[in-house]
Design an enzyme around this catalytic site. Sequence first.
Site, mmCIF file in Angstrom:
data_model
loop_
_atom_site.group_PDB
_atom_site.id
_atom_site.type_symbol
_atom_site.label_atom_id
_atom_site.label_comp_id
_atom_site.label_asym_id
_atom_site.label_seq_id
_atom_site.Cartn_x
_atom_site.Cartn_y
_atom_site.Cartn_z
ATOM 1 N N CYS A 178 19.292 47.503 72.398
ATOM 2 C CA CYS A 178 18.572 46.204 72.112
ATOM 3 C C CYS A 178 19.003 45.523 70.541
ATOM 4 O O CYS A 178 19.577 46.480 69.687
ATOM 5 C CB CYS A 178 17.279 46.129 72.251
ATOM 6 S SG CYS A 178 16.505 44.841 72.310
ATOM 7 N N ASP A 179 18.926 44.497 70.280
ATOM 8 C CA ASP A 179 19.721 43.652 69.242
ATOM 9 C C ASP A 179 19.718 44.307 67.671
ATOM 10 O O ASP A 179 21.016 44.177 67.380
ATOM 11 C CB ASP A 179 18.701 42.365 69.079
ATOM 12 C CG ASP A 179 19.051 41.739 70.313
ATOM 13 O OD1 ASP A 179 19.439 42.189 71.469
ATOM 14 O OD2 ASP A 179 18.314 40.286 70.454
ATOM 15 N N GLU A 208 12.693 34.890 65.850
ATOM 16 C CA GLU A 208 13.665 34.206 66.834
ATOM 17 C C GLU A 208 12.606 33.012 67.449
ATOM 18 O O GLU A 208 11.341 33.276 67.665
ATOM 19 C CB GLU A 208 14.151 34.929 67.895
ATOM 20 C CG GLU A 208 15.141 35.818 67.670
ATOM 21 C CD GLU A 208 15.900 36.448 68.871
ATOM 22 O OE1 GLU A 208 17.127 37.304 68.589
ATOM 23 O OE2 GLU A 208 15.337 36.815 69.578
ATOM 24 N N SER A 263 17.473 33.177 69.460
ATOM 25 C CA SER A 263 17.789 34.216 70.679
ATOM 26 C C SER A 263 19.408 33.951 71.001
ATOM 27 O O SER A 263 19.617 32.711 71.097
ATOM 28 C CB SER A 263 17.255 34.353 71.733
ATOM 29 O OG SER A 263 17.587 35.207 72.999
#
Length: 533
Positions: free
Chosen positions: A98-99, A419, A445
């Site tokens: 994940c990010d 975000e 995002s």
Amino acid sequence: MGIDPARLDGPIVGIASTWTQTMPCNLNQRELAVRVAGGVAAAGGVPLEFNTIAVSDNQSQGTPGMRASLISREVIADSIELMAHAHDFDALVCLVGCDKTSPAALMALARLDRPGVVLYGGPMRAGRVRDRQVTIQDVWEAVGAEERGLLGRSDLDELERLACPGPGACAGNFTATTMAVALELLGIACLGDGLVPAVDGGRKADAAHRAGGLAVQLAHLGVTARRFLDRRALRNAMAGVVASGGSTNGVLHLLAVAREGKVALTLDELAEIAAATPVLAALSPAGPHSAEELERAGGTATLVRELIRGGHVDGSAPTVSGKSLADASVDALPPDGAVLFALEQPFKPTGALHVLHGNLAPDGSLVKLTGDRRSHRGPARVFESEEACAGAVRAGQVEPGAVLVVRYEGPAGGPGMREMLSVTSSVVGAGLGDSVALVTDGRFSGATRGLMVGHVSPEAARGGLLAVVADGDVIAIDVDAGSLTLEIDDGELARRLAAWSLPRLPYDEGVFGRYRALVGSASEGAVLTASPS
């Protein structure tokens, strides 16, 4: 610990896993860590696994928890750096998903400059609803539609159940996939291994075993991480981000890696690469296809070969496999003309990422175009937080033509630069995506669509002009001119700034308070500094 002392002459390889049970993105990493360890041992090294944290952007989206996301990038990088120093690893393999885990691993390796390999855990497969392919983006936009009565609750429930059918990071080309592509353009990951879907256990296990063996090989050769994180590599990675239609977060993270690796690289330079690079992949949110479909169509290798052919990527750059980017991609599939396009007929002639300057953003701001609208001029509707703006959109209190201004959501103001997907998806879901713009010192995002300008620098909490915008002020956005302008005369702006004082902001203690005090500008990657600007 069961380690044969005779083996301790071999390289000791730390295996940094970002496994967590709080999200699907990193669920396969415990199994992958075991496979990496097998690769390390088979190559004569000593594997030592350890774990660090990860924050789910999707599960924290639209909540106070999203403040933790970008802050976690620094914590993950710090934890990897500390473990490497404490245990004197000869090399590292970082498992990411994940990010924030991918840029965090790169930042740690750039600081340490030790041999290292990064392996992305892989995307999840896209879901299907009534023969339609769907991703988490569809869920968020459906939430906005349901709030306005444009979609039934049972339809939303069905979509939520089916959109994310298994382990892996988001199926579209959102931030996780963007960074997976960047990893391979940097050369610090094996070309083609990252985008193998998380559920493809056999191929993913092979990739993990390969990463472990390569870490040992790099340690023997003395090849350290900054060889793959230099200026050439970072520029290559930016071309890959652009050509894949990647997220604005890719820019933020590449700037952060550059700062940690002491590489001179600016926001405007990345903008020049974006302007000169065509988009070759028709991936969600700008196109119809998923990360899994990209992998089947040739993946990053096909993308790289096309970019090298067009002079957008330096093919002589090295990779951890020992091959150059050109040699590693020489046998790639040709573009299929549906998911991946050739240079001569690109999906889009130039990149979707644009940097805007002007009196509202003298240090820069970022916009990612996913539609045809390239300019907007309208009255400001000002909100002091994401929640206030989202509430107004959901209540039907936003008129077409408005410029939504969300401030005090920057790196320091948030803190954590949340975000705005809950806002942007509500705007699109309410049918306002083609008539409303948004300007914020927060970020977006990779699933965001519409004319949305983020990363406004300086941010409101550091005295940027965004802090003194008032309802009704006219804001002009012009992507072709590269401008973001508040149409107020200089005298009035000076009076407003003189009268402004920083309001009391939430989350001023603990890790959040420390981050607020030390974080730098988004235009420089939002990294922690001893004396933030």
